[in-house]
Design an enzyme around this catalytic site. Structure first.
Site, short mmCIF file in Angstrom:
data_model
loop_
_atom_site.label_atom_id
_atom_site.label_comp_id
_atom_site.label_asym_id
_atom_site.label_seq_id
_atom_site.Cartn_x
_atom_site.Cartn_y
_atom_site.Cartn_z
N PRO A 22 3.81 -21.92 6.68
CA PRO A 22 2.81 -20.90 6.38
C PRO A 22 1.39 -21.48 6.37
CG PRO A 22 4.58 -20.89 4.74
CD PRO A 22 4.73 -22.13 5.55
N ARG A 74 -2.85 -14.72 -11.32
CA ARG A 74 -2.82 -13.25 -11.29
C ARG A 74 -1.52 -12.75 -10.66
NH1 ARG A 74 -6.32 -9.39 -7.92
NH2 ARG A 74 -5.77 -7.43 -8.87
N ARG A 128 -2.80 -3.52 -3.14
CA ARG A 128 -1.46 -3.79 -2.58
C ARG A 128 -0.41 -2.83 -3.11
NH1 ARG A 128 -4.09 -7.44 -4.97
NH2 ARG A 128 -5.18 -9.12 -3.86
N ASP A 175 -2.16 -20.68 5.08
CA ASP A 175 -3.02 -19.87 4.21
C ASP A 175 -4.41 -20.50 4.17
OD1 ASP A 175 -2.49 -22.14 2.73
OD2 ASP A 175 -2.62 -21.09 0.84
N LYS A 180 1.41 -14.89 7.82
CA LYS A 180 1.46 -15.83 6.69
C LYS A 180 2.52 -15.43 5.68
CE LYS A 180 0.51 -17.65 2.67
NZ LYS A 180 0.88 -17.13 1.33
N ASN A 237 -4.53 -12.41 -0.48
CA ASN A 237 -5.90 -12.37 -1.01
C ASN A 237 -5.89 -12.31 -2.54
OD1 ASN A 237 -8.66 -12.44 -0.66
ND2 ASN A 237 -8.86 -10.22 -0.54
#
Length: 267
Positions: free
Chosen positions: A224, A120, A169, A226, A207, A115
């Site tokens: 994966p 970033r 996180r 996403d 994922k 997310n």
DNA sequence: TGCCAGGAGAGTA
DNA sequence: TACTCTCATGGC
């Protein structure tokens, strides 16, 4: 300085592909690549890859890092001729390669990726390296920081991790750094078991586990899914990509699709 | 200001 | 099992 023929290979595409977060373009057009505890500068001249390192370092590390022995042209050529979208995607990202990256770094990096957006993630990873990695000097005399090992990350408090821009996180990283989980044990496991073990980690779902398999364990069968892949599959494949057509290397195909979808077209 | 980003965990039905 | 809400936070 090492010069070797490597084709296909496009450093700009690889750097912007979302698989690695410590490959940055320099003012002179070269790419600074930090991987494991090493750092080099790379550029392409035609089909020639020029690396600023010794021949020994190339043979010991970088050759494998660039997945030298996989025939990416053969993969490009294998695409279903009826699949117009995929043909365009492969044409757009034809210089893509799946780098063989450091396993612990991939686990932490893709735990941060959830997310989140790529600029970033890059910023957070760089900050983590500066705060907790080792300071070294590269071949050009510039300082760089290695990606922190598990013991190094275990020295970080939750607050210090939060200051790296990890958001919620931070506790995932804190927990894995303080756990007894040995990421390198995955290398000796059946790949399906490795995925199950990864999914036991707080902050790792299907994922992220698939990204770790693809970029950290070099399991090219890993695909994966996403947000980008899901949107693209909904639009072009009725919700499900035919991975069986690309047995053994669907992960490479996934990377062409991801790169094309994220940077090449408007959804 | 609201939405989105290389998602996953927790709660609920 | 399937769905929904929530989690930081920078960029657009």
């Amino acid at each position: 300085m090492v010069e070797k023929i490597l084709a296909p290979c496009d450093l700009a595409q690889i750097a912007d592909s979302g698989q690695c977060f410590r490959m940055t373009k320099q003012d002179d057009g070269s790419y600074k690549i930090c991987a494991a505890d090493l750092c080099t500068y790379a550029q392409m001249k035609g089909q020639k890859l020029i690396l600023e390192c010794t021949e020994q370092e190339f043979e010991d590390f970088w050759k494998d890092y660039f997945d030298w022995d996989t025939d990416y042209q053969k993969i490009c050529d294998s695409v279903d001729k009826e699949d117009e979208f995929l043909i365009e995607a492969v044409k757009y990202g034809s210089g893509m390669r799946i780098l063989k990256q450091e396993l612990w770094e991939m686990l932490i990096t893709f735990m941060i990726s959830q997310n989140n957006n790529i600029p970033r993630i890059q910023k957070s990873v760089e900050t983590i390296c500066e705060k907790f990695g080792d300071k070294k000097t590269d071949i050009r005399g510039n300082e760089y920081f290695t990606f922190p090992t598990k013991p190094q990350l275990a020295k970080a408090s939750i607050d210090e991790l939060r200051q790296c821009g990890l958001g919620y996180r931070d506790r995932y990283i804190y927990e894995i750094a303080h756990s007894d989980f040995d990421v390198y044990s995955l290398k000796n496991m059946d790949i399906d078991l490795a995925e199950k073990e990864l999914c036991k980690i707080t902050g790792v779902g299907k994922k992220v586990a698939n990204c770790v398999k693809l970029f950290g364990l070099h399991d090219l069968t890993s695909f994966p899914i996403d947000t980008w892949i899901r949107k693209l599959c909904d639009k072009y494949y009725n919700g499900s990509f035919p991975v069986d057509k690309y047995k053994g290397y669907a992960g490479v195909i996934q990377q062409y699709i991801f790169f094309y979808g994220r940077t090449g077209i408007k959804l």
